[in-house]
Structures are given as structure tokens and as C-alpha cells.
Write an enzyme that holds these catalytic residues in place. Sequence first.
Site, PDB file in Angstrom:
ATOM      1  N   THR A 187       0.803  -1.227   0.000  1.00  0.00           N
ATOM      2  CA  THR A 187       0.000   0.000   0.000  1.00  0.00           C
ATOM      3  C   THR A 187       0.835   1.275   0.000  1.00  0.00           C
ATOM      4  O   THR A 187       0.292   2.367  -0.148  1.00  0.00           O
ATOM      5  CB  THR A 187      -0.913   0.050   1.242  1.00  0.00           C
ATOM      6  OG1 THR A 187      -0.080   0.009   2.408  1.00  0.00           O
ATOM      7  CG2 THR A 187      -1.875  -1.129   1.270  1.00  0.00           C
ATOM      8  N   LYS A 188       2.134   1.167   0.188  1.00  0.00           N
ATOM      9  CA  LYS A 188       2.973   2.379   0.236  1.00  0.00           C
ATOM     10  C   LYS A 188       3.117   2.974  -1.168  1.00  0.00           C
ATOM     11  O   LYS A 188       2.844   2.315  -2.157  1.00  0.00           O
ATOM     12  CB  LYS A 188       4.343   2.052   0.838  1.00  0.00           C
ATOM     13  CG  LYS A 188       4.265   1.442   2.249  1.00  0.00           C
ATOM     14  CD  LYS A 188       3.775   2.431   3.315  1.00  0.00           C
ATOM     15  CE  LYS A 188       3.250   1.748   4.550  1.00  0.00           C
ATOM     16  NZ  LYS A 188       4.190   1.518   5.608  1.00  0.00           N
ATOM     17  N   ASN A 189       3.596   4.200  -1.257  1.00  0.00           N
ATOM     18  CA  ASN A 189       3.651   4.858  -2.571  1.00  0.00           C
ATOM     19  C   ASN A 189       4.534   4.103  -3.555  1.00  0.00           C
ATOM     20  O   ASN A 189       4.275   4.120  -4.752  1.00  0.00           O
ATOM     21  CB  ASN A 189       4.139   6.303  -2.431  1.00  0.00           C
ATOM     22  CG  ASN A 189       3.074   7.199  -1.812  1.00  0.00           C
ATOM     23  OD1 ASN A 189       2.260   6.733  -1.014  1.00  0.00           O
ATOM     24  ND2 ASN A 189       3.061   8.467  -2.180  1.00  0.00           N
TER      25      ASN A 189
END
Length: 371
Positions: A187-189
Site C-alpha cells: 500500500t505504500k507509494n
Amino acid sequence: MTNHTPLLDLKAQYREIREEIQKAVMGVLEGGRYILGPEVKSLEEEVAAYSGTRYGIGVANGTDALLLTLDAWGIGPGDEVITTPFTFFATAEVISKLGARPVFVDIDPETCNLDVSLLENHVSEKTKAVIPVHIFGQPANLDEVTAFAEKHGLRVLEDAAQAIGAEYKGRRIGSFGDAATYSFFPTKNLGGYGDGGMVVTDDAQLAETLKSLRVHGRSPHSKYHNALIGYNSRLDELQAAALRVKLQYLDRWNEARRERARVYNRLLEGLPVTTPVEAEDRKHIYHLYIIQTEERDGLMEHLKSRGIGTAAYYPVPLHLQEVYRDLGYREGDLPVAEEICRRSMALPLYPELDEATQMRVVEAVKQFFDS
Ligand SMILES: *Cc1c(COP(=O)(O)O)cnc(C)c1O
């Protein structure tokens, strides 16, 4: 037609780059090197260059990136590490895991980052390091944090799990502290298709220690000689190959997030919610788009009933976590963090989001406050 708007749509991003990802992954499968091979090495070089640092050391996840760095610095029982109560649990967990004590400093209400004016009140002879967290993608006050650390002889570890590509005074975060850590959680960039993490640093000694710690403390000279008590914490080749593809899109995706955030800011104008502020001289990359309202729980319930994904970030400040009862904090000790934990929530935000969907989200917010 489904009427569901998720908080985050990872499949939309995958569809856009499917061929490239599959090619990269197949290349690893065919190549026969699965752990610490050429893809990890290349990604380490590329992420270090991206961050403006000399070294990148891939590890199993963002939590281990923090843990191994503090361990490499020798932080342990009797030591204190200053950090924020308004972050993901891992930031403080790693301090405790090493037997040291997290010391929580309240946050600035506008940026939700460490309130640097309070740092001096929390330093002692036991303090060894400070961990600023670039929360939600907005850089912490790095000039003030590093000046404070220098004055007291402390290490600075930037927890950049949510902020890869964000900028402070025109320069990417990651090279301001003695080290910085990234998470490649999906889910991180910059997210992989599984767990992953990295430490970036200019410190050759630290880089060497981390490379040893991630393979059981192995001596750099001999596979079966151990110089340290270490870990099994490696970034794998499959993740690295996929991440190398995605790194090339990161700036574009971060720009798209910024554009989506600007659209929300405009659409939400006049409603009784506080929209995020991009502090002066910062480039916020909106890992999350966080609004605040007195009626957070009711609004979340309403949006959920309309098929709109939301989440409270963060519902409990770390100093009031049950597991930290023995640290002796009470309700009211860190009032800003406590208040924001009652008010803050995320709206759907990802690079592929379109304006029509954002209008639908804001329409539902408006309806909640009208009724
Ligand atoms: C995600 C995150 C971590 C932990 O990263 P993992 O890869 O999930 O272990 C640490 N700190 C912050 C602020 C995070 O958001």
C-alpha cells in the site's frame, strides 16, 4: 455496475504496468537467483541515487529497516529514543524490541509531525537517537530536528516509510538524517507484491554492518564466520525486480496523488472538515489524504454505507496503547496527538482515482453534514 469506491485500488495500478511487471518477474524466475542477486543490488543503487545517498541496503520490510539500523547503532537497554506518538506502531515497537525506551513528543496540529518546539523538554543523558516520521507523506521539520540532534550528539533516523519522493526545501527526504528507512509494503507509494524495505545512508560503516546483520551477522570475509548476532532479513529478487519497474513511475504517481489532493481540497471547501496543509518548503506526496472532523466516526459510518472506503489514521496514539501502559503515560499527556486521533480519517486516494469519483465522495460527505 458496482458502486464501490475503495480507499486504495492496487489492481488499477497493476493493470497499467502488467506486461512490464510480468516480464521482470519472469526474468527472475528464469534467472535462478532468488535472494540477494542482481535485482536487489540494482534496486539498492537506484533507490540510493534517488534518495541522494551513497548506500542502499535492502531488507525484509520497513520495520526491519528501522530495527536493524537502531541495532547497528548499538541502541539497547538503558537508552532512550525520541519519536512521535502519531505513527504506525512499528516506529516505536522497534525501540522497545531492542530493550530501549520510546520517549514520545507531541505533534504539530497542522502537519501532524513532531512538534520541534517541544524536543528540548524530552532529552536526557540516556537519549541516543530521534526518529522523525514523515507522516502521511509530509516531511518533518528536518532542519530543526537535525540541529537539535547535533546539539545533543544524537543520531537521526528518518522513518520515510510513507514518504519516498517527498521533498524538504527542494531536496528529496532520505539524506537529511544519519539514515532513512523505506517500506515497500504493497500500500505504500512505492509498494511491491509482498513485503520489502530498505535503509539508505551515506555512512559506509553503517552500510557494512547492515549487510552483515541481514544475513545472521555474517563476517564479510567468510560465510560461516559470524561477527554479530544478526537476523534473517533480506529483500527478495522478485520484489526487487517489480520495484525497479515501479520506481520509474513513482514521480508520476506522486504527482497524480498531489493533483488528486488539490481536487479534494477544492471540492471540500466550505464543509466543516479540516483539509491537509502542505507546509512551506515541503513537497507532500499524500501517501494518505487525511481530513479532520469532530464527527469522524459518524462520517466514516455514513461513507461506508455509501460504499466508500475510509479508515481512521490513527485511532490510538502510541503512548496510550495498552502494551505501553508500563511507560506511565496518561490521557492528556500529549493532547494534540490525542485530539487528532479522535478527529482524523482518510478518504480514498490513489494515482488512478478520477475526478468524477472524487465528486461522488465529496457529495456523500456533504450529504452527511446536511442531514
Ligand atoms: C508501513 C510503516 C512502517 C513499517 O513498514 P513495514 O514494511 O510494514 O514493516 C514503519 N513506519 C511507518 C510510518 C509506516 O507507515
